[in-house]
Design an enzyme around this catalytic site. Structure first.
Site, PDB file in Angstrom:
ATOM      1  N   ASN A 203      35.825   3.409  11.735  1.00 22.98           N
ATOM      2  CA  ASN A 203      35.689   4.194  10.312  1.00 22.98           C
ATOM      3  C   ASN A 203      34.966   2.586   9.071  1.00 22.98           C
ATOM      4  O   ASN A 203      35.127   3.343   8.482  1.00 22.98           O
ATOM      5  CB  ASN A 203      36.841   4.833   9.947  1.00 22.98           C
ATOM      6  CG  ASN A 203      37.988   4.076   9.363  1.00 22.98           C
ATOM      7  OD1 ASN A 203      38.233   2.650  10.191  1.00 22.98           O
ATOM      8  ND2 ASN A 203      38.444   4.610   7.757  1.00 22.98           N
TER       9      ASN A 203
ATOM     10  N   ASP B 109      42.492   4.036   9.285  1.00 25.28           N
ATOM     11  CA  ASP B 109      43.406   4.575   9.368  1.00 25.28           C
ATOM     12  C   ASP B 109      44.624   4.893   9.451  1.00 25.28           C
ATOM     13  O   ASP B 109      45.436   5.212   8.552  1.00 25.28           O
ATOM     14  CB  ASP B 109      42.485   6.265   9.737  1.00 25.28           C
ATOM     15  CG  ASP B 109      41.915   6.860   9.430  1.00 25.28           C
ATOM     16  OD1 ASP B 109      41.480   6.286   8.479  1.00 25.28           O
ATOM     17  OD2 ASP B 109      40.858   7.177  10.139  1.00 25.28           O
TER      18      ASP B 109
ATOM     19  N   LYS C 231      32.758   8.864  13.915  1.00 21.37           N
ATOM     20  CA  LYS C 231      33.583   8.286  13.703  1.00 21.37           C
ATOM     21  C   LYS C 231      33.180   7.848  15.518  1.00 21.37           C
ATOM     22  O   LYS C 231      33.409   6.497  16.112  1.00 21.37           O
ATOM     23  CB  LYS C 231      34.899   8.247  13.009  1.00 21.37           C
ATOM     24  CG  LYS C 231      34.766   8.174  12.042  1.00 21.37           C
ATOM     25  CD  LYS C 231      36.617   8.924  11.718  1.00 21.37           C
ATOM     26  CE  LYS C 231      37.102   8.696  10.309  1.00 21.37           C
ATOM     27  NZ  LYS C 231      38.480   8.990   9.706  1.00 21.37           N
TER      28      LYS C 231
ATOM     29  N   GLY D 249      48.286  13.325   2.060  1.00 17.07           N
ATOM     30  CA  GLY D 249      47.574  11.734   2.331  1.00 17.07           C
ATOM     31  C   GLY D 249      47.019  11.127   1.337  1.00 17.07           C
ATOM     32  O   GLY D 249      45.664  10.559   1.855  1.00 17.07           O
TER      33      GLY D 249
END
Length: 282
Positions: A92, A107, A70, A247
């Site tokens: 990302n 994210d 990343k 998550g």
């Protein structure tokens, strides 16, 4: 006349065989009637840039980027990086536009969207963020933009937490940011939202949070996901959190944001998340 080949997309990382992204994006494509092919690229650690160049030179439509690339993705796309990516210092999601490589970090917005799905009240919320690494950096700005009133960042190395808080001090929106060690978190403080951005759950451990950390209705959210509640989630439930979540929803929501960037169509994450949760539980 032969049909044109579907546009290619992929997730690039090392390792990458375990990734859920191909399955998720295939479901999004079915749901929205989009014709695309999505695969995986396991790039040697010293060949990331060349793999990206080759992918887009061959007509690829977009790449999701995962560990450990990343930061390298940000370096490649920094001339055309989104505000989210610049704030995170990481990318990302990559795509080409007008011959230029563009990058975003989805994210944080994926987390915020999942928190809203869970019914979390973000406007005016007091947030405790455990961890000050890359995962934490990627979510601070979206939390600020969602209207959180304060974000306390705690880390085993307090200097990193202080640096992270200071780097967002001028982000606006009136949020109060503070970096500290776990031991120096203010006594008696309770938070509406506690987020575990450490990797502790990978070793079935929980960060050393103070007791009675949760305000009435408080939510505990672990950026990691697993088939069963993580150590952090178990710790939170024992400490009186009103709700806990892992998550997995963030994973699906960040993928939905990437899909929207690439295709201009926003899929519905809910049924994809439900199916993925069933798979994980099985």
């Amino acid at each position: 006349m032969p049909l044109a080949a579907p546009t290619r997309y992929a997730v690039i990382g090392n390792p990458v065989a375990h990734s859920k992204s191909p399955w998720i994006h295939a479901r999004f494509a079915e749901q929205t009637g989009q014709q695309l092919a999505y695969g995986t690229i396991c790039a040697p650690v010293d060949e990331f840039a060349s793999q990206v160049r080759d992918f887009f030179a061959a007509g690829g439509g977009g790449l999701n980027v995962t560990v450990p690339f990343k930061l390298q993705a940000f370096d490649l796309a920094q001339d055309h990086a989104s505000a989210r990516a610049r704030a995170a210092g990481a990318v990302n999601t990559l795509w080409m536009s007008n011959g230029q490589l563009h990058g975003c970090n989805t994210d944080g917005v994926g987390l915020v969207n999942d928190l809203r799905r869970l019914g979390a009240r973000l406007a005016g919320a007091r947030v405790l963020l455990a961890g000050a690494g890359g995962a934490a950096r990627g979510i601070v700005l979206p939390l600020i933009e969602a209207g959180c009133a304060s974000i306390d960042i705690a880390n085993r190395t307090p200097a990193r937490a202080v640096e992270l808080a200071a780097s967002f001090a001028g982000a606006g929106h009136g949020a109060a940011l503070r970096g500290t060690s776990y031991a120096d978190l203010p006594a008696g403080t309770q938070w509406d939202l506690v987020i575990n951005a450490t990797a502790s759950s990978l070793s079935d451990e929980a960060p050393p949070l103070p007791a009675r950390a949760y305000a009435a209705g408080g939510l505990a959210y672990d950026l990691m996901y697993a088939a069963r509640p993580t150590a952090f989630m178990r710790q939170a439930a024992a400490d009186g959190a009103a709700g806990t979540a892992d998550g997995l929803g963030m994973l699906v929501e960040q993928a939905a944001e990437s899909f929207f960037i690439w295709r201009g169509v926003r899929p519905d994450p809910a049924p994809v998340l439900a199916d993925l949760r069933k798979q994980l539980s099985a």
